[in-house]
Write a protein that holds these residues in place. Structure first.
Motif: not given
Length: 146
Positions: A7, A10, A15, A19, A29, A31, A59
């Motif tokens: 992400i 994030a 975000g 997460a 996840v 970041r 993302i």
């Protein structure tokens, strides 16, 4: 096999919630940020060419906040943080071997793409509007498509 969600953005409102949601689903996840982060309970990577390695889902929510004066300098920041970054992501993804590319890439956009149409009801089939935000969003979406 563990799914890895990368992400960008994030630390923002959306975000950070995404997460948490993906972590609650048992996914790892990652970041990804322009600046080094040190939260010990979170995995962070610096934004750069190698940041997408091992990412299954990407993302991108990055974007300089536009709730500031739209000076020439700030417009350049808006463009760089959206259009130029998205172009880089596209290049970085294409540079990965096909089997190592994210299987899903979600890229943010904004309702600004429709321009100011007053009270006209709009949906995603509406045409692109006129004005600065519409042009920025159109370029942003175009960058994601290569």
């Amino acid at each position: 096999m563990e799914k890895v969600v990368g992400i960008i953005g994030a630390s923002g409102l959306i975000g950070s919630e995404l997460a948490k949601a993906f972590a609650n689903l048992g996914m790892r996840v990652v970041r990804i940020s322009r600046s080094k982060r040190g939260e010990c309970d979170q995995e962070w990577r610096l934004l750069g060419e190698g940041c997408l390695e091992g990412v299954n889902i990407l993302i991108n929510l990055a974007g300089e906040p536009i709730d500031q004066r739209w000076t020439k300098k700030n417009r350049a920041k808006f463009h760089a943080s959206r259009v130029e970054l998205t172009r880089k992501l596209n290049r970085w993804i294409q540079a990965l071997p096909a089997q190592d590319r994210p299987s899903l890439w979600l890229n943010a956009s904004a309702v600004g793409i429709y321009g100011d149409r007053g009270t006209e009801q709009l949906d995603e089939s509406a045409s692109i509007g006129k004005g600065y935000l519409a042009e920025l969003c159109s370029a942003w979406e175009g960058a994601a498509h290569g």
